[in-house]
Design a protein around this motif. Structure first.
Motif, PDB file in Angstrom:
ATOM      1  N   ARG A 113      65.326 -28.955 -70.997  1.00  0.00           N
ATOM      2  CA  ARG A 113      66.482 -28.816 -70.106  1.00  0.00           C
ATOM      3  C   ARG A 113      66.012 -28.784 -68.649  1.00  0.00           C
ATOM      4  O   ARG A 113      66.628 -29.402 -67.770  1.00  0.00           O
ATOM      5  N   ALA A 114      64.916 -28.090 -68.410  1.00  0.00           N
ATOM      6  CA  ALA A 114      64.360 -28.062 -67.060  1.00  0.00           C
ATOM      7  C   ALA A 114      63.830 -29.437 -66.671  1.00  0.00           C
ATOM      8  O   ALA A 114      64.026 -29.893 -65.541  1.00  0.00           O
ATOM      9  N   SER A 115      63.167 -30.110 -67.599  1.00  0.00           N
ATOM     10  CA  SER A 115      62.616 -31.439 -67.306  1.00  0.00           C
ATOM     11  C   SER A 115      63.722 -32.453 -67.022  1.00  0.00           C
ATOM     12  O   SER A 115      63.590 -33.295 -66.128  1.00  0.00           O
ATOM     13  N   VAL A 116      64.809 -32.379 -67.775  1.00  0.00           N
ATOM     14  CA  VAL A 116      65.938 -33.285 -67.541  1.00  0.00           C
ATOM     15  C   VAL A 116      66.550 -33.022 -66.173  1.00  0.00           C
ATOM     16  O   VAL A 116      66.908 -33.960 -65.440  1.00  0.00           O
ATOM     17  N   ALA A 117      66.666 -31.745 -65.806  1.00  0.00           N
ATOM     18  CA  ALA A 117      67.183 -31.416 -64.474  1.00  0.00           C
ATOM     19  C   ALA A 117      66.293 -31.997 -63.382  1.00  0.00           C
ATOM     20  O   ALA A 117      66.783 -32.489 -62.352  1.00  0.00           O
ATOM     21  N   SER A 118      64.989 -31.975 -63.601  1.00  0.00           N
ATOM     22  CA  SER A 118      64.084 -32.551 -62.603  1.00  0.00           C
ATOM     23  C   SER A 118      64.218 -34.069 -62.551  1.00  0.00           C
ATOM     24  O   SER A 118      64.108 -34.673 -61.482  1.00  0.00           O
ATOM     25  N   GLU A 119      64.481 -34.709 -63.710  1.00  0.00           N
ATOM     26  CA  GLU A 119      64.709 -36.158 -63.712  1.00  0.00           C
ATOM     27  C   GLU A 119      65.937 -36.511 -62.868  1.00  0.00           C
ATOM     28  O   GLU A 119      65.975 -37.561 -62.217  1.00  0.00           O
ATOM     29  N   PHE A 120      66.940 -35.636 -62.877  1.00  0.00           N
ATOM     30  CA  PHE A 120      68.138 -35.867 -62.072  1.00  0.00           C
ATOM     31  C   PHE A 120      67.936 -35.499 -60.606  1.00  0.00           C
ATOM     32  O   PHE A 120      68.802 -35.761 -59.777  1.00  0.00           O
ATOM     33  N   GLY A 121      66.783 -34.882 -60.289  1.00  0.00           N
ATOM     34  CA  GLY A 121      66.537 -34.484 -58.913  1.00  0.00           C
ATOM     35  C   GLY A 121      67.276 -33.228 -58.510  1.00  0.00           C
ATOM     36  O   GLY A 121      67.643 -33.074 -57.332  1.00  0.00           O
ATOM     37  N   ASP A 122      67.509 -32.302 -59.469  1.00  0.00           N
ATOM     38  CA  ASP A 122      68.266 -31.073 -59.207  1.00  0.00           C
ATOM     39  C   ASP A 122      67.334 -29.860 -59.235  1.00  0.00           C
ATOM     40  O   ASP A 122      67.193 -29.198 -60.273  1.00  0.00           O
ATOM     41  N   ARG A 170      67.130 -22.519 -62.372  1.00  0.00           N
ATOM     42  CA  ARG A 170      68.043 -21.752 -63.226  1.00  0.00           C
ATOM     43  C   ARG A 170      67.639 -21.855 -64.693  1.00  0.00           C
ATOM     44  O   ARG A 170      67.626 -20.854 -65.416  1.00  0.00           O
ATOM     45  N   ALA A 171      67.306 -23.074 -65.131  1.00  0.00           N
ATOM     46  CA  ALA A 171      66.909 -23.258 -66.526  1.00  0.00           C
ATOM     47  C   ALA A 171      65.656 -22.460 -66.852  1.00  0.00           C
ATOM     48  O   ALA A 171      65.511 -21.916 -67.958  1.00  0.00           O
ATOM     49  N   ALA A 172      64.749 -22.359 -65.884  1.00  0.00           N
ATOM     50  CA  ALA A 172      63.470 -21.676 -66.117  1.00  0.00           C
ATOM     51  C   ALA A 172      63.647 -20.190 -66.364  1.00  0.00           C
ATOM     52  O   ALA A 172      62.795 -19.555 -67.012  1.00  0.00           O
ATOM     53  N   THR A 173      64.736 -19.603 -65.866  1.00  0.00           N
ATOM     54  CA  THR A 173      64.936 -18.159 -66.053  1.00  0.00           C
ATOM     55  C   THR A 173      65.156 -17.793 -67.514  1.00  0.00           C
ATOM     56  O   THR A 173      64.991 -16.641 -67.896  1.00  0.00           O
ATOM     57  N   GLU A 174      65.498 -18.788 -68.335  1.00  0.00           N
ATOM     58  CA  GLU A 174      65.769 -18.531 -69.752  1.00  0.00           C
ATOM     59  C   GLU A 174      64.584 -18.886 -70.652  1.00  0.00           C
ATOM     60  O   GLU A 174      64.709 -18.838 -71.870  1.00  0.00           O
ATOM     61  N   ILE A 175      63.462 -19.250 -70.052  1.00  0.00           N
ATOM     62  CA  ILE A 175      62.330 -19.745 -70.836  1.00  0.00           C
ATOM     63  C   ILE A 175      61.210 -18.716 -70.894  1.00  0.00           C
ATOM     64  O   ILE A 175      60.774 -18.193 -69.863  1.00  0.00           O
ATOM     65  N   ASP A 176      60.741 -18.454 -72.096  1.00  0.00           N
ATOM     66  CA  ASP A 176      59.565 -17.607 -72.309  1.00  0.00           C
ATOM     67  C   ASP A 176      58.532 -18.442 -73.054  1.00  0.00           C
ATOM     68  O   ASP A 176      58.613 -18.620 -74.267  1.00  0.00           O
ATOM     69  N   THR A 177      57.568 -18.989 -72.307  1.00  0.00           N
ATOM     70  CA  THR A 177      56.571 -19.855 -72.949  1.00  0.00           C
ATOM     71  C   THR A 177      55.662 -19.079 -73.895  1.00  0.00           C
ATOM     72  O   THR A 177      54.978 -19.684 -74.713  1.00  0.00           O
TER      73      THR A 177
END
Length: 397
Positions: free
Chosen positions: A294-303, A309-316
């Protein structure tokens, strides 16, 4: 101005559309649009030369300076020449004798090279490949008691080769290895193996800018697996989910938000069905990887703010052990987002974290190297931390 902005400015000065310029250099309009917006870089010097020729300018005009920085392609891994020679040897076709490996040894070798790749240890993985490919080639056409298992092991070797070769910039060799994986998967009569091979075909096609072909293979392969999924079939669930994830990235490259979101949701449903972060068939698929995409797709869109925002929900930390490449990818996406938001220090911190997680990640990631270049360009006096990153990434001479 970054390179993409310069390309756009010179294109408009020439009175050319994005479709026209993209066609003349053999690329897609969506690719050129992303380059001009700074979402992605130009990862081939030959493409940069083609752009300059069509626009009737010098490469230095696009770069904005003389060649002080290193070319945009990563250094060649020494073992690539040996892999190229092995792929071109065709010992099995010519009837030249090679010593086949016992099936357990081939399986172990395939596991080790996949593990090295997922740990982002690309040099080590590449060094393993020539001997593994020779052993896999020697068993081409094998018929015997372990026929199916032998071809599954061969497929796994070729898939690993395709992953690594595309990662280090050898896209055509990666495509060749992925094609051999599909033949081995078909020989094994395994839908799962065919799904794994299809994913690498998609990646190779994407890296070769054949976006329409990549999308067709991804969607049809995912749809073909969907009737086979179930809560008791984690392999099929993971493979179908991975294909939906890569198809969401493809939709984002075509700037199709609705389709990208729909495909991410399809992958999310499969991750929920799986119920955990797994690594079935080397997919790294699960709820966390869906969030990373989801974060990668947002970066593809240039957002950039959507990425943050997407990263706040990620725990690697929820990912299985050994998936250092996946972990580092999130930090690279965050570095891009912070760069776009003009938060340069935060971007540098994420690049440092990406390196800590996977030391080779930045050197073999085109966008990461573009981020480093952008940070260098904006800095009147680069910090020692940024200079060190740029040197290790091969950006500075």
């Amino acid at each position: 101005m970054h390179i993409g902005e310069r390309i756009g400015a010179y294109r408009k000065r020439r009175g050319m559309s994005q479709d026209a310029l993209a066609g003349l250099v053999g690329m897609s309009r969506s690719w050129l649009s992303q380059v001009e917006r700074g979402v992605r870089g130009v990862d081939r010097l030959s493409t940069l030369n083609d752009l300059a020729t069509v626009l009737r300018i010098d490469v230095a005009d696009l770069i904005g300076r003389d060649w002080v920085l290193a070319p945009d392609a990563p250094e060649q891994v020494a073992a690539v020449d040996a892999i190229r020679s092995q792929l071109a040897s065709y010992h099995h076709l010519l009837g030249e004798e090679t010593t086949p490996w016992p099936l357990p040894q081939l399986r172990i070798g395939a596991v080790q090279v996949h593990q090295a790749y997922q740990a982002a240890e690309y040099h080590r993985a590449t060094e393993m490949l020539p001997a593994l490919i020779e052993a896999a080639d020697a068993l081409d056409g094998y018929q015997g008691r372990d026929d199916r298992e032998t071809h599954l092991a061969r497929c796994s070797v070729y898939v690993a080769a395709a992953k690594i070769l595309t990662k280090v910039g050898e896209h055509q060799l990666g495509w060749l290895a992925a094609d051999r994986a599909t033949h081995a998967a078909i020989a094994a009569d395994s839908k799962a193996a065919q799904g794994m091979a299809a994913y690498q075909i998609v990646i190779a096609l994407l890296r070769s800018e054949r976006i329409d072909d990549a999308e067709r293979v991804a969607i049809r392969s995912a749809e073909g697996l969907m009737p086979l999924i179930g809560s008791d079939k984690p392999d099929t669930v993971s493979l179908a989910g991975s294909l939906w994830l890569i198809s969401s990235v493809i939709a984002a490259r075509r700037t199709d938000r609705a389709t990208a979101s729909e495909r991410l949701n399809s992958a999310g449903d499969l991750a929920d069905l799986l119920g955990h972060d797994g690594n079935h068939w080397w997919t790294a698929f699960g709820p966390t990887n869906v969030q990373i995409h989801r974060a990668s797709v947002a970066s593809e869109f240039g957002d950039p703010y959507d990425v943050l925002r997407a990263a706040t929900e990620i725990d690697t930390g929820a990912l299985p052990a050994g998936l250092q490449g996946r972990r580092s990818r999130l930090h690279i996406d965050l570095a891009w987002a912070q760069t776009q938001a003009k938060n340069d220090m935060e971007a540098i911190l994420h690049l440092q974290q990406a390196e800590r997680v996977a030391p080779e990640a930045i050197r073999y990631h085109t966008i990461a190297r573009e981020i480093v270049r952008e940070l260098l360009r904006r800095s009147r006096k680069p910090t020692p931390a940024l200079t060190a990153i740029a040197t290790r990434a091969g950006v500075l001479d």
